[in-house]
Design a protein around this motif. Sequence first.
Motif, short mmCIF file in Angstrom:
data_model
loop_
_atom_site.label_atom_id
_atom_site.label_comp_id
_atom_site.label_asym_id
_atom_site.label_seq_id
_atom_site.Cartn_x
_atom_site.Cartn_y
_atom_site.Cartn_z
N UNK A 61 0.78 -1.31 0.15
CA UNK A 61 -0.06 -0.06 -0.07
C UNK A 61 0.93 1.22 0.04
N UNK A 62 0.57 2.22 -0.88
CA UNK A 62 1.33 3.50 -0.96
C UNK A 62 0.59 4.75 -0.70
N UNK A 63 1.32 5.66 -0.34
CA UNK A 63 0.47 6.87 -0.14
C UNK A 63 -0.11 7.32 -1.53
N UNK A 64 1.00 7.32 -2.50
CA UNK A 64 0.28 7.75 -4.04
C UNK A 64 1.05 6.71 -4.80
N UNK A 65 0.80 6.59 -6.07
CA UNK A 65 1.57 5.70 -7.15
C UNK A 65 2.98 6.75 -7.52
N UNK A 66 2.86 7.88 -7.19
CA UNK A 66 4.26 8.68 -7.26
C UNK A 66 5.53 8.05 -6.47
N UNK A 67 4.95 7.47 -5.40
CA UNK A 67 6.14 6.94 -4.54
C UNK A 67 7.07 6.00 -5.15
N UNK A 68 6.73 5.40 -6.25
CA UNK A 68 7.47 4.41 -7.18
C UNK A 68 8.31 5.28 -8.08
N UNK A 69 8.30 6.71 -8.08
CA UNK A 69 9.19 7.58 -8.82
C UNK A 69 9.98 8.13 -8.01
#
Length: 178
Positions: A61-69
Amino acid sequence: MTRRGLLLTMTEPPAAMEEEFNAWYDREHIPERLSVPGFRSARRWSADTAPGEGKYLATYELDSPQVLMTPEYLARLEGATPWTRRCLEKAVVFRRWACEQTAPGQADPHPAANALLLVCGEAPLENAALPGALQVRHFRASEGEPRYLSLFELARMGTAVPAFGTDRLVRLYRAYAA
């Protein structure tokens, strides 16, 4: 409003490497990922599948998809440890989806979920319901195929799985226990 993100991986090690693979996942990989800012939680799941169909599922679970960038995540991804490289290079199955939660946009995983029904397809699952589901969350993948995923969170295994069509990947997982 920023929507939550999900990193989902489906993996399966060779049978002879399963014990090492699970040790790596539990002792190194998950703690490493949870040290990245924006990773909210991680959970593993397992299924009774035929060999080569993806026995394990991990939900991050991520705060937002942008965490992966972010530089922090990319540094860990690009600077894989020798143990990580060994386990992933030997994997029989490795599939990865980077997703945005589309509905409900801010829902956390249900705390009582002990089973998970994964439904994937090239079109969103419309008005899907499953009797006994604690909740259902829908995702759109920016990376990984198929592009649309739904996670039905269940209190326990044993729920009858309806037909979602032959064009969808449907798999029932139980909470992983080491």
